[in-house]
Design a protein around this motif. Structure first.
Motif, PDB file in Angstrom:
ATOM      1  N   GLU A  27       0.809  -1.221   0.000  1.00 44.36           N
ATOM      2  CA  GLU A  27       0.000   0.000   0.000  1.00 44.36           C
ATOM      3  C   GLU A  27       0.841   1.269   0.000  1.00 44.36           C
ATOM      4  N   GLU A  28       1.882   1.292   0.809  1.00 42.58           N
ATOM      5  CA  GLU A  28       2.721   2.497   0.882  1.00 42.58           C
ATOM      6  C   GLU A  28       3.432   2.746  -0.440  1.00 42.58           C
ATOM      7  N   PHE A  29       3.979   1.695  -1.026  1.00 47.04           N
ATOM      8  CA  PHE A  29       4.693   1.826  -2.301  1.00 47.04           C
ATOM      9  C   PHE A  29       3.739   2.313  -3.391  1.00 47.04           C
ATOM     10  N   VAL A  30       2.559   1.731  -3.457  1.00 45.78           N
ATOM     11  CA  VAL A  30       1.584   2.106  -4.478  1.00 45.78           C
ATOM     12  C   VAL A  30       1.124   3.547  -4.276  1.00 45.78           C
ATOM     13  N   THR A  31       0.856   3.920  -3.035  1.00 47.88           N
ATOM     14  CA  THR A  31       0.389   5.278  -2.739  1.00 47.88           C
ATOM     15  C   THR A  31       1.402   6.321  -3.193  1.00 47.88           C
ATOM     16  N   LYS A  32       2.669   6.112  -2.875  1.00 48.72           N
ATOM     17  CA  LYS A  32       3.714   7.056  -3.279  1.00 48.72           C
ATOM     18  C   LYS A  32       3.848   7.132  -4.793  1.00 48.72           C
ATOM     19  N   THR A  33       3.688   6.006  -5.445  1.00 48.73           N
ATOM     20  CA  THR A  33       3.783   5.984  -6.904  1.00 48.73           C
ATOM     21  C   THR A  33       2.654   6.790  -7.540  1.00 48.73           C
ATOM     22  N   LEU A  34       1.445   6.598  -7.041  1.00 44.00           N
ATOM     23  CA  LEU A  34       0.281   7.255  -7.627  1.00 44.00           C
ATOM     24  C   LEU A  34       0.317   8.769  -7.458  1.00 44.00           C
ATOM     25  N   LEU A  35       1.056   9.249  -6.465  1.00 40.84           N
ATOM     26  CA  LEU A  35       1.177  10.691  -6.253  1.00 40.84           C
ATOM     27  C   LEU A  35       1.895  11.379  -7.410  1.00 40.84           C
ATOM     28  N   ASN A  36       2.606  10.604  -8.219  1.00 43.10           N
ATOM     29  CA  ASN A  36       3.409  11.172  -9.301  1.00 43.10           C
ATOM     30  C   ASN A  36       2.628  11.399 -10.592  1.00 43.10           C
ATOM     31  N   LEU A  37       1.400  10.900 -10.651  1.00 45.31           N
ATOM     32  CA  LEU A  37       0.639  11.049 -11.893  1.00 45.31           C
ATOM     33  C   LEU A  37      -0.853  11.094 -11.597  1.00 45.31           C
ATOM     34  N   ASP A  38      -1.472  12.224 -11.904  1.00 42.55           N
ATOM     35  CA  ASP A  38      -2.905  12.392 -11.710  1.00 42.55           C
ATOM     36  C   ASP A  38      -3.643  11.942 -12.972  1.00 42.55           C
ATOM     37  N   PHE A  39      -4.889  11.555 -12.804  1.00 46.66           N
ATOM     38  CA  PHE A  39      -5.664  11.116 -13.969  1.00 46.66           C
ATOM     39  C   PHE A  39      -5.748  12.216 -15.024  1.00 46.66           C
ATOM     40  N   SER A  40      -5.794  13.481 -14.577  1.00 46.73           N
ATOM     41  CA  SER A  40      -5.890  14.604 -15.525  1.00 46.73           C
ATOM     42  C   SER A  40      -4.633  14.718 -16.381  1.00 46.73           C
ATOM     43  N   GLU A  41      -3.477  14.321 -15.838  1.00 45.01           N
ATOM     44  CA  GLU A  41      -2.237  14.355 -16.607  1.00 45.01           C
ATOM     45  C   GLU A  41      -2.237  13.286 -17.694  1.00 45.01           C
ATOM     46  N   VAL A  42      -2.863  12.148 -17.400  1.00 43.75           N
ATOM     47  CA  VAL A  42      -2.989  11.099 -18.415  1.00 43.75           C
ATOM     48  C   VAL A  42      -3.858  11.605 -19.557  1.00 43.75           C
ATOM     49  N   LEU A  43      -4.994  12.220 -19.223  1.00 39.73           N
ATOM     50  CA  LEU A  43      -5.888  12.747 -20.253  1.00 39.73           C
ATOM     51  C   LEU A  43      -5.214  13.855 -21.060  1.00 39.73           C
ATOM     52  N   GLU A  44      -4.383  14.643 -20.407  1.00 43.34           N
ATOM     53  CA  GLU A  44      -3.650  15.704 -21.103  1.00 43.34           C
ATOM     54  C   GLU A  44      -2.651  15.122 -22.094  1.00 43.34           C
ATOM     55  N   PHE A  45      -1.996  14.033 -21.705  1.00 46.64           N
ATOM     56  CA  PHE A  45      -1.041  13.366 -22.594  1.00 46.64           C
ATOM     57  C   PHE A  45      -1.747  12.917 -23.879  1.00 46.64           C
ATOM     58  N   PHE A  46      -2.977  12.461 -23.745  1.00 49.26           N
ATOM     59  CA  PHE A  46      -3.748  11.980 -24.893  1.00 49.26           C
ATOM     60  C   PHE A  46      -4.750  13.035 -25.362  1.00 49.26           C
ATOM     61  N   SER A  47      -4.407  14.300 -25.199  1.00 48.13           N
ATOM     62  CA  SER A  47      -5.367  15.383 -25.438  1.00 48.13           C
ATOM     63  C   SER A  47      -5.898  15.443 -26.868  1.00 48.13           C
TER      64      SER A  47
END
Length: 414
Positions: free
Chosen positions: A68-88
């Motif tokens: 859980e800790e490893f996953v939580t820290k990883t997810l902090l590096n990329l928001d869903f909005s940044e993914v959508l922006e990449f595929f804008s």
């Protein structure tokens, strides 16, 4: 194309979601991607029913099986909005449970990833099935340089040998080879083999997001092939809090599948689960004289098959004895012990893999500097809903940020 005599700054094994997103976020570096298939992103094209669910509005560690800790820290590096922006350049529809599906096709998602990675300068080598990886001395470094402030890791490079005899060399190696699910799409265990060859531990792998086969008591499920209904599945295991999964359940000729079942399969550890086939229904004051198959908010075919399985006729509820009613009430707490799963051939993902405690927070091996593992090859697996591809992107983003900084420092040494 040949890679003879070239030492790449970064070499990525696997041209899937993680590998391509990593390459797309690396700039001004020499990058090679080795892909065992004749084309990239086969699993991307097949995902989301051909629409590719790229992310989810609500991403958290609760959606994953893993540290859980490893996953939580990883997810902090990329928001869903940044993914959508990449595929804008593409349009996405937010449907179901806050999932974002491409409005056109998964092929367009792959197209964006390929163009972005190629624009960053990455070279993709297809039909390159990796056979082995080893660490060798960097032939461009003289013995004098070895004693001139450079660490051992800076005097060594990775040598990658493919099954067709090609050799590739790199300073930094990233394993993005995925898991064992969907062998028809080129699944491989090479990532686990590489990890173990460098002394790293790998958690036992198993099919996940997959349907269940049935034991004799549930053979009646097979007679319902094609029937779908809404249900709630509850799982509880030793030292693990109860989990509930709501959604459609689909009966097949092999057993039981559907979104609720697939999510349950991720956390199932053998043993019994409970299925509530009537999650929003009360048997209280059920006084109708109509037959049960007509009254219950279930497919008639399902109700009739269920009654047959417990040797009851289709009567009105009040006509049943108390003991018979008790059997019918099991519809809201039906105990079910799967025989197994449909296997890797039908699984959407693989659970298990390279242990995250073998990595630092930059996804670099603690036992071998400059060796990284990202995406599905790791012992982190998400539920249905865009969580797995989002983690692939997030892990790639972490490594891209790390390598950008590290290669800057590397250049300063020379």
């Amino acid at each position: 194309m040949t890679a003879a005599n070239q030492i790449y700054d970064i070499l990525i094994i696997g041209a899937g979601a993680a590998g391509l997103f990593l390459a797309a976020n690396l700039h001004g570096k020499s990058v090679a991607i080795l892909e065992k298939n004749p084309s990239a992103g086969k699993k991307i094209i097949a995902s989301g029913g051909g629409k590719c669910n790229v992310t989810n509005r609500y991403i958290s560690a609760q959606n994953y099986l893993g540290d859980e800790e490893f996953v939580t820290k990883t997810l902090l590096n990329l928001d869903f909005s940044e993914v959508l922006e990449f595929f804008s350049e593409l349009k996405f529809k937010e449907i179901k449970q806050n999932q974002f599906f491409c409005a056109s096709s998964a092929k367009d998602v792959l197209g964006v990833l390929l163009r972005a990675s190629q624009q960053s300068g990455a070279k993709i080598f297809y039909n390159c099935d990796v056979k082995s990886v080893s660490k060798i001395s960097d032939p461009t470094k003289s013995d004098a340089n070895a004693h001139n402030g450079l660490s051992n890791s800076q005097n060594e490079i990775f040598e990658i040998l493919t099954h067709n005899g090609q050799k590739f060399s790199c300073k930094h190696l990233v394993i993005a080879s995925g898991g064992l699910s969907y062998k028809a799409l080129g699944a491989s265990d090479i990532g686990y083999e590489i990890a173990m060859s460098f002394g790293m531990q790998v958690a036992r792998t198993a099919p996940a997001l997959v349907g269940f086969t049935v034991q004799k008591d549930e053979f009646w499920f097979k007679n319902l092939s094609g029937v779908s209904l809404n249900a709630e599945i509850s799982l509880s295991a030793k030292n693990i809090a109860e989990r509930k999964f709501s959604g459609d359940v689909l009966f097949t000729h092999k057993g039981i599948s559907g979104p609720a079942v697939l999510n349950a399969s991720l956390f199932w550890q053998k043993g019994t689960m409970s299925i509530n086939f009537l999650p929003n229904f009360s048997f209280k004051n059920l006084n109708s004289k109509k037959q049960l198959s007509t009254i219950l908010p279930l497919p008639k075919r399902f109700t009739l098959e269920f009654l047959k399985s417990i040797n009851l006729a289709d009567n009105s509820f009040n006509e049943y004895s108390q003991a018979e009613k008790t059997e019918i009430l099991k519809l809201q707490e039906y105990k079910f012990a799967p025989a197994g799963t449909f296997g890797f051939e039908r699984a959407e993902v693989t659970k298990g893999g390279v242990l995250t405690n073998e990595l630092n927070q930059n996804f670099e091996s603690k036992k071998q500097r400059n060796l990284y593992f990202i995406g599905e090859v790791l012992d982190v697996t998400g539920m249905l809903g865009g969580y797995n591809i989002h983690f692939a992107f997030a892990s790639a983003k972490v490594v891209s940020d790390c390598l950008e900084l590290r290669l800057e420092r590397w250049l300063n040494y020379n």
